[in-house]
Motif scaffolding. Structure first.
Motif, PDB file in Angstrom:
ATOM      1  N   ASP A 204       0.823  -1.206   0.000  1.00 15.45           N
ATOM      2  CA  ASP A 204       0.000   0.000   0.000  1.00 15.45           C
ATOM      3  C   ASP A 204       0.861   1.261   0.000  1.00 15.45           C
ATOM      4  OD1 ASP A 204      -2.287  -1.488   0.006  1.00 15.45           O
ATOM      5  OD2 ASP A 204      -2.705  -1.248   2.144  1.00 15.45           O
ATOM      6  N   TYR A 205       0.466   2.218  -0.849  1.00 20.24           N
ATOM      7  CA  TYR A 205       1.122   3.519  -0.914  1.00 20.24           C
ATOM      8  C   TYR A 205       0.068   4.593  -0.657  1.00 20.24           C
ATOM      9  CZ  TYR A 205       4.897   0.966  -3.257  1.00 20.24           C
ATOM     10  OH  TYR A 205       5.898   0.076  -3.566  1.00 20.24           O
ATOM     11  N   HIS A 206       0.334   5.475   0.294  1.00 21.18           N
ATOM     12  CA  HIS A 206      -0.611   6.513   0.690  1.00 21.18           C
ATOM     13  C   HIS A 206      -0.106   7.860   0.176  1.00 21.18           C
ATOM     14  CE1 HIS A 206      -2.875   8.638   4.242  1.00 21.18           C
ATOM     15  NE2 HIS A 206      -3.133   9.173   3.067  1.00 21.18           N
ATOM     16  N   GLY A 207      -0.948   8.568  -0.596  1.00 21.02           N
ATOM     17  CA  GLY A 207      -0.526   9.861  -1.114  1.00 21.02           C
ATOM     18  C   GLY A 207      -1.669  10.631  -1.739  1.00 21.02           C
ATOM     19  N   ILE A 219      -0.501   9.203 -11.277  1.00 18.90           N
ATOM     20  CA  ILE A 219       0.574   9.998 -10.697  1.00 18.90           C
ATOM     21  C   ILE A 219       0.145  10.384  -9.283  1.00 18.90           C
ATOM     22  CG2 ILE A 219       2.064  12.011 -10.935  1.00 18.90           C
ATOM     23  CD1 ILE A 219       2.280  10.046 -13.264  1.00 18.90           C
ATOM     24  N   VAL A 220       0.888   9.916  -8.303  1.00 20.85           N
ATOM     25  CA  VAL A 220       0.544  10.139  -6.899  1.00 20.85           C
ATOM     26  C   VAL A 220       1.731  10.785  -6.193  1.00 20.85           C
ATOM     27  CG1 VAL A 220      -0.192   9.042  -4.745  1.00 20.85           C
ATOM     28  CG2 VAL A 220      -0.978   8.127  -6.940  1.00 20.85           C
ATOM     29  N   GLU A 221       1.442  11.814  -5.408  1.00 20.56           N
ATOM     30  CA  GLU A 221       2.493  12.462  -4.621  1.00 20.56           C
ATOM     31  C   GLU A 221       2.568  11.795  -3.257  1.00 20.56           C
ATOM     32  OE1 GLU A 221       2.387  16.530  -2.535  1.00 20.56           O
ATOM     33  OE2 GLU A 221       3.274  16.954  -4.505  1.00 20.56           O
ATOM     34  N   ILE A 222       3.723  11.195  -2.971  1.00 22.52           N
ATOM     35  CA  ILE A 222       3.929  10.477  -1.713  1.00 22.52           C
ATOM     36  C   ILE A 222       5.104  11.121  -0.975  1.00 22.52           C
ATOM     37  CG2 ILE A 222       4.459   8.241  -0.663  1.00 22.52           C
ATOM     38  CD1 ILE A 222       3.331   6.936  -3.222  1.00 22.52           C
ATOM     39  N   GLU A 223       4.797  11.755   0.141  1.00 28.32           N
ATOM     40  CA  GLU A 223       5.822  12.439   0.949  1.00 28.32           C
ATOM     41  C   GLU A 223       6.652  13.389   0.094  1.00 28.32           C
ATOM     42  OE1 GLU A 223       8.006   9.360   2.922  1.00 28.32           O
ATOM     43  OE2 GLU A 223       6.367   8.918   4.323  1.00 28.32           O
ATOM     44  N   GLY A 224       5.947  14.160  -0.754  1.00 29.92           N
ATOM     45  CA  GLY A 224       6.597  15.178  -1.567  1.00 29.92           C
ATOM     46  C   GLY A 224       7.237  14.676  -2.845  1.00 29.92           C
ATOM     47  N   ILE A 225       7.161  13.370  -3.101  1.00 32.61           N
ATOM     48  CA  ILE A 225       7.773  12.789  -4.300  1.00 32.61           C
ATOM     49  C   ILE A 225       6.684  12.206  -5.195  1.00 32.61           C
ATOM     50  CG2 ILE A 225       9.355  11.017  -5.167  1.00 32.61           C
ATOM     51  CD1 ILE A 225      10.857  11.230  -2.503  1.00 32.61           C
TER      52      ILE A 225
END
Length: 238
Positions: A204-207, A219-225
């Motif tokens: 799982d990726y949260h963004g 395109i997902v921003e995850i912790e600013g990336i």
């Protein structure tokens, strides 16, 4: 633009029937549409079962792939949303990669695109319309199962007309530009700028969902990336 159309009262799966009989069916026209009043084994994404209910649209059809083949499901979602907006003034939103949502964020339909060869994709569209009868929808959908309200229950003839007109609209209004698809998807996307969870290879990726790339990837921003996901599932966080 000629269409070879077959309609069934009941069938196991419009998608499977079209795939298994494609060569013979395309001797009549390259544009083939299969519709049904009821299907028992509807096919969803990644081989999942698509549940079919009374007063619902179930159709599969042939289409030339988008210039960017991985954009084909995105394009069909956009065109389906535009069709119901222009024809019936009904709002349908998109959820990456292939779900159709009501204005409340409930899943009311879905799209599957099966690549056959360079000239043919088999597309399946399922869409639930509101019925006057009480239906016990399953509870396993992440955001609930909804339906498009036509203020009345559509007859089989009306459902058939919707299917034919939708296919005709898609054939006549193809969107081949990646930038046009990206911008239009952003306008139609229910969860643009919202927090999401992407399930990719069981991780799982949260963004924050920012949009789609030139190949239809999320395109997902995850912790600013910014991170890209091409074949994953998505859950919207409320």
């Amino acid at each position: 633009m000629s269409i070879h159309h077959l309609h069934f009262n009941s069938i196991h799966s419009t998608q499977v029937y079209l795939r298994d009989n494609l060569t013979e069916l395309q001797t009549h026209s390259e544009n083939v549409l299969i519709t049904t009043n009821e299907q028992s084994l509807g096919v969803g994404r990644k081989g999942n079962k698509w549940d079919s209910y009374p007063n619902s649209l179930a159709m599969s059809f042939t289409l030339k792939p988008n210039n960017i083949p991985t954009m084909t499901p995105i394009e069909i979602g956009i065109l389906s949303s535009q069709f119901f907006s222009h024809k019936f003034k009904k709002l349908i939103f998109l959820k990456w990669p292939n779900d159709l949502l009501t204005g409340e964020g409930e899943k009311c339909g879905g799209i599957i695109a099966q690549y056959i060869n360079q000239s043919t994709v088999i597309v399946g569209v399922g869409l639930n319309f509101k019925t006057a009868h009480s239906i016990n929808y399953p509870t396993h959908y992440k955001h609930g199962l909804g339906s498009i309200d036509f203020e009345k229950e559509l007859t089989y003839k009306e459902l058939l007309d919707v299917s034919i007109n939708l296919y005709q609209y898609i054939l006549e209004n193809r969107i081949q530009s990646a930038s046009d698809l990206q911008e239009t998807f952003k306008d139609k996307c229910f969860h643009i700028g919202k927090e999401v969870i992407i399930d990719d290879d069981d991780k799982d990726y949260h963004g924050k969902f920012l949009g789609i790339g030139t190949n239809g990837e999320a395109i997902v921003e995850i912790e600013g990336i910014k991170k890209s996901f091409i074949s994953s599932s998505l859950k919207i966080l409320h």
